[in-house]
Structure formats: C-alpha cells, structure tokens
Scaffold this active site. Structure first.
Site, PDB file in Angstrom:
ATOM      1  N   HIS A 172       0.835  -1.197   0.000  1.00 19.51           N
ATOM      2  CA  HIS A 172       0.000   0.000   0.000  1.00 19.51           C
ATOM      3  C   HIS A 172       0.871   1.247   0.000  1.00 19.51           C
ATOM      4  CE1 HIS A 172      -4.177  -1.574   1.333  1.00 19.51           C
ATOM      5  NE2 HIS A 172      -3.551  -2.450   0.594  1.00 19.51           N
TER       6      HIS A 172
ATOM      7  N   PRO B 245      -3.913   0.263  19.068  1.00 19.78           N
ATOM      8  CA  PRO B 245      -3.669  -0.267  17.720  1.00 19.78           C
ATOM      9  C   PRO B 245      -3.795   0.739  16.579  1.00 19.78           C
ATOM     10  CG  PRO B 245      -5.814  -0.957  18.515  1.00 19.78           C
ATOM     11  CD  PRO B 245      -5.156  -0.252  19.646  1.00 19.78           C
TER      12      PRO B 245
ATOM     13  N   TYR C 193       4.320   6.422  10.073  1.00 21.24           N
ATOM     14  CA  TYR C 193       3.457   5.310   9.693  1.00 21.24           C
ATOM     15  C   TYR C 193       4.220   4.220   8.933  1.00 21.24           C
ATOM     16  CZ  TYR C 193      -0.917   2.984   8.456  1.00 21.24           C
ATOM     17  OH  TYR C 193      -1.933   2.073   8.343  1.00 21.24           O
TER      18      TYR C 193
ATOM     19  N   LYS D  45       1.323  -0.224  15.265  1.00 19.69           N
ATOM     20  CA  LYS D  45       2.742  -0.310  15.636  1.00 19.69           C
ATOM     21  C   LYS D  45       3.117  -1.527  16.483  1.00 19.69           C
ATOM     22  CE  LYS D  45       4.249   3.202  13.538  1.00 19.69           C
ATOM     23  NZ  LYS D  45       4.470   2.718  12.194  1.00 19.69           N
TER      24      LYS D  45
ATOM     25  N   TYR E 262      -9.169   5.438   7.576  1.00 22.59           N
ATOM     26  CA  TYR E 262      -9.270   5.801   8.997  1.00 22.59           C
ATOM     27  C   TYR E 262     -10.326   6.892   9.078  1.00 22.59           C
ATOM     28  CZ  TYR E 262      -4.832   3.388  10.025  1.00 22.59           C
ATOM     29  OH  TYR E 262      -3.836   2.454  10.190  1.00 22.59           O
TER      30      TYR E 262
HETATM   31  C1  PHB Z   1      -5.611  -4.238  10.625  1.00 24.59           C
HETATM   32  O1  PHB Z   1      -5.785  -4.445   9.414  1.00 24.59           O
HETATM   33  O2  PHB Z   1      -5.815  -5.125  11.461  1.00 24.59           O
HETATM   34  C2  PHB Z   1      -5.182  -2.897  11.078  1.00 24.59           C
HETATM   35  C3  PHB Z   1      -4.820  -1.960  10.131  1.00 24.59           C
HETATM   36  C4  PHB Z   1      -4.399  -0.710  10.543  1.00 24.59           C
HETATM   37  C5  PHB Z   1      -4.379  -0.395  11.883  1.00 24.59           C
HETATM   38  C6  PHB Z   1      -4.730  -1.334  12.830  1.00 24.59           C
HETATM   39  C7  PHB Z   1      -5.128  -2.602  12.426  1.00 24.59           C
HETATM   40  O3  PHB Z   1      -4.003   0.846  12.258  1.00 24.59           O
END
Ligand code: PHB
Ligand code: APR
Length: 391
Positions: free
Chosen positions: A72, A293, A385, A297, A201
């Site tokens: 990505h 989460p 990130y 990280k 997000y």
């Molecule tokens: C996930 O796909 O489980 C996932 C992706 C991004 C995050 C947290 C979890 O920030």
C-alpha cells in the site's frame, strides 16, 4: 537441562528471536503456553512497516509475504464527509505491506519446523528465578505435565502483556508508565472483498471506524466502542449498519457486506516499562510495552526490539562482549517512545473521547484538516506510519 537462551512466548517477538538466535548457532529453548493451532490462528493486526518487511526478506522469510502481502502506497483519512489521502510513498519514498500478523507467525513456525528447531507448546506453570545471577533458571511443566528445569545464560521475556516475565521482576526493578483510553475496538473479519483499495481511517461524530483488509476476498474492519461493551450486544446487522454510518461520504461510497468470520473486542492502552531488562532477563515486544492499535505499531515494535536483542545476545554469548546488551534497553526505548507518541497522536486525533468538550472537538478537527492539507504535517504522519529506521 542446560541451554543458552530460554525464550518465553511464541508470538512474533519470541518466534523471531528464536529464529535469529538459532540461525547464528545459539542453543535456544522456546516455551509457549498455548497450543500450536491457537497460536497460528490468533487474529491480530495486519500492517507491516517497511523496516519490518525488509528484515523479513533479509532473513529469508519474505517469499509468502511478497506473494500474498498487499503493498500500500497511501491510506485515507476520512472526515467531514470526504477522503483526504495520505500519500505515503510520494511523501517518504516508502510503503507498507498489509499482511496479517498471524501469517508472519505461521511463516516463523513453518521455518522452525523445516529446520527441526523445536517449539514447546502447551507448557504451564512457567516460573523464573536467579534473574540477578549469571545462571537464571526456568521451571515449567511440559505438555505431558512433567516438571522441567532449564539453566540458562539468558531469559528472554517475550510473553506479551499478560505473561509472567515482567511480574517476575522484584518490586522496584522496573518503572511502569501507563495510560488507559476511554474506549475499545470491536474488530471483525468479513468474507467480502474490501470496499476500498486503501485503508480508511474515519473520524465520525458517532466514533472512529477503520476499514482494512487481509486479501482481495477478506475485509477487516474496526469500530470504536465503549471499554465495557459486550460483544453479545453487537449483532452482525448492527455492526454493518454502524460501519456504514461511520464510513459514509458525500460521494458514492458503498460498503460491501458479507458473513462475519471473527468478532472481538480489544481494550486500548499505552504501557511502557523501563528499563526493558532486569539482570539476565530481557523483555521484548508486548511484555515491555503496549500501544493502542491505531498506528498499527504493536508487532512492528516487537520486531524492532528483537533486531536489537538478537545482535546483543549473539555478542554476549558468542563473543563475550556485553556492550550491546548493556545498551539494549536505551536503544529500544527511544523507538518505543516515538511509537508510543505516534500511536497516542493517531488515537487522539481520530477517536471521539466521551469526556471531551466542544473545545477539544474543534481542536481535533483542526488537527485533521491541517494534516490533510499541509505537506509538512502529512509527511510527519507518513514517516512515522511507514516506520522509522531500526536503530
Ligand atoms: C488491521 O488491518 O488489522 C489494522 C490496520 C491498521 C491499523 C490497525 C489494524 O491501524
Ligand atoms: N508461558 C509461556 N508463554 C506465554 C506465557 C507463559 N506464562 N504467557 C503468555 N505466553 C505467550 C502467549 O500465549 C503468546 O503466544 O506469549 C506469547 C506472546 O505473544 P504476543 O502477545 O503476540 O506478544 P509479542 O510476541 O510481543 O507480539 C507483539 O503481537 O500481541 C500482539 O498487539 C501485539 O502486535 C503486537 C505483537
């Protein structure tokens, strides 16, 4: 029994440490409380930073990751009814890989099995003693219930947040830093193609939502919920309708629904202990620190710890040089605190704090708009990130 390193816990941290140490010819005993099946199936986060991906390739574990992982180059911040793309690769030259943590765990278990390196699953009653001597001792019962004793040079506590390693340190040996958040994540895995090519997000007045994925056929999604929320109160229909409300845009976004294969609730907290060592016990991964989460990280930090720890233990046990072991904790904690800050920042920017007033809410929206419109602010988010370089 006598060995060089006892590794407690076969999550990503313990498995990777065992793999790296055994690749260097060290003698390792790897103990895990759960069953092999349980560990292989445990659903966790799924974003690998670029340094994690590079390390896995370098040590020969990149084949399935490169074949099945999804590269990505950006993700979306969704607020005010529209998308604001964070162009990770354009801003940093780096990318992330969407590849489930349990896939890495499976790859590591398979690599152990292919090399004939044992992992003792389903052990119980693990206890540590003599940590402040140069011959620490580990007592446990093996899968058949027989008591075992191992004398080691070093114990690596890779047994996660609820493990026994951290509590084995006498009072006063560690200092803990803690923050609880007034919300949790309800996570689902759905048998349906992702509704967007990139992660979303979403900040919404009803709460945060995250749209993620595991493969072209599997969607992963999360909803901010109250910390005491009961899974039983969330029917599949309720989950889909809440996701759809929070992910709605002014354009024509439509959410692909499908059967839910997994549902769980995860509380959110930040936690760090200092130092990440007591005598001959070295703590790594979730045993030493937890992040919420939101920044993805957790596993990446565990991998970074293990990169540093594996080199330190090879130096200590094969070359009798303790310099890297002495600096292990300080080296890791710098990266740990950067990730703690980043995870806290992402969390605070995106979630609805039930205790926040309208002033805080205005600040939050201003932060989102600034991040979406300023190249400098977006670059700061992006470089954290995709992952800052390993020490
Ligand atoms: C996930 O796909 O489980 C996932 C992706 C991004 C995050 C947290 C979890 O920030
Ligand atoms: N004895 C042996 N094993 C234990 C014990 C014990 N007393 N207690 C816990 N374990 C095992 C757990 O069953 C688990 O398999 O230790 C392992 C710890 O693994 P993780 O919790 O995955 O922690 P870590 O390897 O540090 O990985 C960090 O994984 O937990 C996620 O969010 C976390 O993504 C982060 C990453």
């Amino acid at each position: 029994m006598r060995t060089q390193v006892v590794v407690i816990g076969a999550g990503p941290a313990g498995l990777l440490l065992s793999y790296l140490l055994r690749s260097e010819g060290l003698d390792v005993v790897l103990l895990e409380a759960r069953s092999r099946e349980y560990v292989r199936k445990r659903m966790r986060a799924g974003v690998c930073e670029q340094p994690t991906v590079e390390l896995l390739r370098e040590i020969g574990l990149g084949t399935r990751l490169d074949a099945e992982g999804l590269r990505h180059e950006g993700f979306s911040l969704r607020f005010d009814g529209s998308d604001h793309r964070v162009a990770l690769t354009e801003l940093t030259g780096k990318a992330i890989m969407v590849y489930g943590q349990q896939e890495i765990v499976k790859d590591l278990i398979d690599a152990h099995e292919a090399k004939g390196w044992p992992i003792e699953f389903e052990v119980s009653g693990v206890s540590l003693s003599g940590l402040d001597t140069d011959r620490p001792r580990v007592d446990y019962r093996d899968v058949t219930g027989v008591s075992q004793v191992v004398d080691a040079d070093v114990v690596a506590g890779c047994d996660g947040f609820h493990g026994i390693s951290r509590p084995a340190v006498p009072a006063g040996g560690l200092r803990a830093f803690d923050r609880q958040y007034p919300f949790a994540w309800l996570g689902v895995l759905a048998q349906t193609p992702p509704s967007s090519e990139e992660l979303i997000y979403a900040h919404h007045e009803r709460g945060f939502a995250l749209h993620s994925m595991r493969s072209p056929e599997l969607t992963r999604a999360y909803l901010q919920v109250a910390p005491d929320e009961k899974l039983a109160d969330w029917s599949d229909d309720r989950i889909w309708s809440e996701l759809s409300l929070r992910l709605k845009t002014d354009a024509d976004f439509s959410l692909h629904e499908g059967p839910l294969l997994d549902k769980s609730i995860t509380p959110m907290r930040s936690h760090v202990v200092e130092p990440m060592r007591y005598g001959r016990l070295f703590l790594a991964g979730d045993a030493a620190h937890i992040v919420p989460p939101t920044g993805a990280k957790g596993m990446n930090l565990a991998v970074a710890d293990i990169r540093v720890l594996s080199r330190a233990l090879v130096e200590l046990l094969q070359h009798n040089s303790s310099e890297l072991a002495e600096s292990y904790s300080d080296t890791c904690l710098k990266r740990v605190w950067r990730a703690e800050h980043f995870s806290w920042y992402m969390t605070s920017m995106l979630h609805v704090d039930p205790d926040a007033d309208v002033f805080q809410h205005r600040l939050q929206l201003s932060q989102l708009r600034y991040t979406a419109s300023s190249r400098a602010a977006a670059t700061s988010l992006a470089e954290n990130y995709v992952g800052l370089p390993f020490a």
